[in-house]
Design an enzyme around this catalytic site. Structure first.
Site, PDB file in Angstrom:
ATOM      1  N   ASP A 151       0.887  -1.298  -0.216  1.00 25.62           N
ATOM      2  CA  ASP A 151      -0.079   0.255  -0.058  1.00 25.62           C
ATOM      3  C   ASP A 151       0.978   1.421   0.042  1.00 25.62           C
ATOM      4  OD1 ASP A 151      -2.206   1.565   0.036  1.00 25.62           O
ATOM      5  OD2 ASP A 151      -2.805   0.948   2.236  1.00 25.62           O
ATOM      6  N   GLU A 187       2.610   7.080  -2.270  1.00 25.04           N
ATOM      7  CA  GLU A 187       2.366   8.222  -2.977  1.00 25.04           C
ATOM      8  C   GLU A 187       2.723   9.622  -2.088  1.00 25.04           C
ATOM      9  OE1 GLU A 187      -1.577   7.062  -1.056  1.00 25.04           O
ATOM     10  OE2 GLU A 187       0.202   6.409  -1.826  1.00 25.04           O
ATOM     11  N   ASP A 222      -9.052   3.879  -2.741  1.00 24.53           N
ATOM     12  CA  ASP A 222     -10.294   3.924  -1.930  1.00 24.53           C
ATOM     13  C   ASP A 222     -11.249   4.715  -2.132  1.00 24.53           C
ATOM     14  OD1 ASP A 222      -7.949   2.743  -0.177  1.00 24.53           O
ATOM     15  OD2 ASP A 222      -7.512   4.388   1.110  1.00 24.53           O
TER      16      ASP A 222
END
Length: 448
Positions: free
Chosen positions: A151, A154, A228
Site C-alpha cells: 500500500d 504516494e 479507496d
C-alpha cells in the site's frame, strides 16, 4: 476480510457450504487493529499480531492444504509502537537506529501526518533500506504467506530530505517506483531460491498489488488496484469512478487493475453519512467478477458496511459471482499473457477495438470489453434493473446475451436489457469459441 483466526475459520466453513471457489484469504489486519477517529486502522509494524491471529502458522498450513493462499498487508511507513502490547520487533525503532527514515529540513525524522496518526517513511535512496525491508518480507513469506498489498507510496513530502540528496519534488514521483522495485526484486530473488516444481509452477509464486505508481511502476508491480473509492454510486468517487479508473489506467500501461468490491471509504457523521448498502455491494460483486482480480474489502468502518458474509443473500451472491469469475479463468490466462507481451489491458474501453465508431467515443463507464469476446454492461445506479446496451459498428459477429441466449445482430444499435441482481448484462460474440466455453463453464458451475 478481517477479524482474527476464529472468524476466518468460521467464514471458511460458510463458503465451503456454498462450494465457493477461493484462491486466497487476504487478511489485512494480520498486524493487529486499533480504533481511531476514522474507523478501524492497522498497527503499521509488519509482523503478525499473535493475539488477533493465534495459531498463525497453523492457519496458513490448514488453508494451504486446501490450496488456499494467505495474503497480508504492508506499506513503506512505520509508526511508533509505544501503545501496543505483544510487539516482537519494533520496526520503527529499528529503522531509526539504522538511520533509514526520510528526514525533515532540520535533519530529524520526518513524521508524516497520515489520517489519525503520524508515521515515518522509509528512505529508499539509502543503500541499507532495501535489504532491511526485504528481510521483513522474507519473515512474512517464511510463515507461508504468498501475497500482500503493498500500500501507499504516494505521500513523500516535497520538502523532505533524502539520503541521496536529490530534489524531493522529483523523488516524489519516483518513490512509488522504488517501492514497487523493492517488492519485485524480493519476489524474483525468492523465486530464484526455489528448486524443482516450486520454482517453475506459477501457482507457487508470490504476488503483490499496489495503488501508487508512476511511469515505470507497471514494469515492477505484478498487479494494481484503484485505491479507496467511497462506498457510493457516484461518478466522481464511487462505483462509476471504479469503472472509469479501470479503463483509463488500462490505456495508460496498467494492464492488470481492479477495485475493492463495495468500495472502501465510509463516513458516519450526524450530518453526512456514506455507508455501504447491500445493493451496492451486490452490484459491485457483479462488476468485479469481470476484472482481473475478484477481491473484497470490509472498508474503513466494517461495522457500518454490508459485507459479503453479512447474511445468506450476500454469501450466496458472493459465491455466485466467484463462480462467474472462475468460469472465464481460461480466457483470463490468455489475456494476462497477451498483456505481458503487448501491453493490452484485460478490461478495455470499446474504442480500442472500434476506434471509428463515433458513439463509442462518447462512452465513459457505461460498458466495457473483457478482451475482445465478452461485453460487460454493469448496473451502476441504485434501484435499477435494466441497462442500455450499445452494440458497436464494424463488428463481424452478433452478440449473444449470456442468460437468455437472445441474439443482438444489429450493429450501431442500442437496446434496453434486463439486468436484475444476479444476472448482470453480459454478452459474448455469437459463434465465439471463447464465448461458448464461458457458457459451458457457467453450466458446469450451475450458474446458467
Amino acid at each position: 476480510m478481517q477479524g482474527g483466526t476464529d472468524k476466518v475459520r468460521s467464514i471458511l466453513e460458510e463458503l465451503r457450504a456454498k462450494d465457493t471457489p477461493i484462491s486466497a484469504f487476504w487478511l489485512q489486519d494480520w498486524v493487529g487493529q486499533r480504533k481511531t477517529v476514522i474507523g478501524s486502522q492497522l498497527w503499521w509494524n509488519w509482523e503478525v499480531d499473535s493475539n488477533r491471529y493465534s495459531g498463525w502458522k497453523q492457519l496458513i498450513d490448514d488453508l494451504s492444504s486446501e490450496h488456499i493462499k494467505v495474503m497480508t498487508y504492508c506499506n513503506p511507513c512505520l509508526t511508533p509502537m509505544g501503545e501496543k502490547r505483544n510487539v516482537r520487533r519494533n520496526l520503527f525503532e529499528e529503522a531509526v537506529k539504522s538511520d533509514i527514515l526520510v528526514k525533515d529540513s532540520e535533519g530529524g525524522i520526518y513524521m508524516v501526518p497520515n489520517t489519525a496518526f503520524d508515521v515515518g517513511m522509509l528512505d529508499f535512496t539509502h543503500p541499507k533500506t532495501a535489504s532491511w525491508f526485504k528481510q521483513i518480507l522474507q519473515e512474512m513469506v517464511d510463515d507461508g504467506v504468498r501475497g500482500w498489498m503493498a500500500d501507499f507510496g504516494e505521500g513523500l513530502p516535497v520538502d523532505a530530505r533524502l539520503y541521496s540528496g536529490e530534489d524531493p519534488m522529483t523523488a516524489h514521483n519516483r518513490y512509488p517506483e522504488l517501492w514497487a522495485k523493492i517488492n519485485r526484486e524480493f519476489v524474483e530473488e525468492w523465486k530464484a531460491s526455489r528448486i524443482g516444481k516450486a520454482k517453475e509452477d506459477p501457482q507457487e509464486g508470490l504476488v503483490f498489488f499496489m495503488r501508487a505508481g508512476f511511469r515505470e511502476s507497471p514494469k515492477w508491480a505484478s498487479l494494481f488496484w484503484e485505491g479507496d473509492q467511497m462506498v457510493s454510486w457516484q461518478a466522481n468517487d464511487g462505483i462509476k469512478s471504479a469503472v472509469l479508473g479501470l479503463l483509463t489506467s488500462g490505456i495508460s500501461g496498467y494492464a492488470f487493475n481492479h477495485s475493492d468490491i463495495g468500495g472502501y471509504c465510509s463516513v458516519s457523521l450526524p450530518f453526512f453519512k456514506y455507508q455501504r448498502s447491500e445493493e451496492l455491494l451486490l452490484r459491485w460483486m457483479e462488476l468485479n467478477a469481470f476484472t482481473t482480480v475478484f477481491r473484497t474489502h470490509e472498508g474503513n468502518k466494517p461495522s457500518c458496511n454490508s459485507q459479503f458474509y453479512s447474511n445468506q443473500r450476500t454469501l450466496s451472491h458472493f459465491s455466485r459471482c466467484a463462480k462467474i469469475y472462475k468460469a472465464w479463468k481460461f480466457y483470463r490466462i490468455e489475456l494476462v499473457k497477451e498483456a505481458s507481451e503487448k501491453g493490452l489491458p484485460v478490461c478495455r474501453h470499446l474504442f480500442l477495438h472500434y476506434p471509428e465508431d463515433e458513439y463509442v467515443q462518447t462512452l465513459t463507464y457505461e460498458q466495457f470489453l473483457v478482451g475482445t469476446e465478452i461485453l460487460v454492461v454493469p448496473v451502476l445506479d441504485k434501484g435499477k434493473g435494466v441497462v442500455k446496451v450499445y452494440f458497436p459498428q464494424r463488428e463481424s459477429c452478433s452478440w449473444k446475451h449470456v442468460w437468455t441466449g437472445k441474439i443482438y445482430p444489429k450493429q450501431g444499435s442500442e437496446s434496453w436489457v434486463e439486468a436484475r441482481i444476479g444476472y448482470p448484462a453480459i454478452f459474448v460474440k455469437e459463434g465465439s469459441e471463447i464465448g461458448e466455453t464461458f457458457l459451458r463453464n457457467l453450466k458446469v458451475y450451475d450458474i446458467l
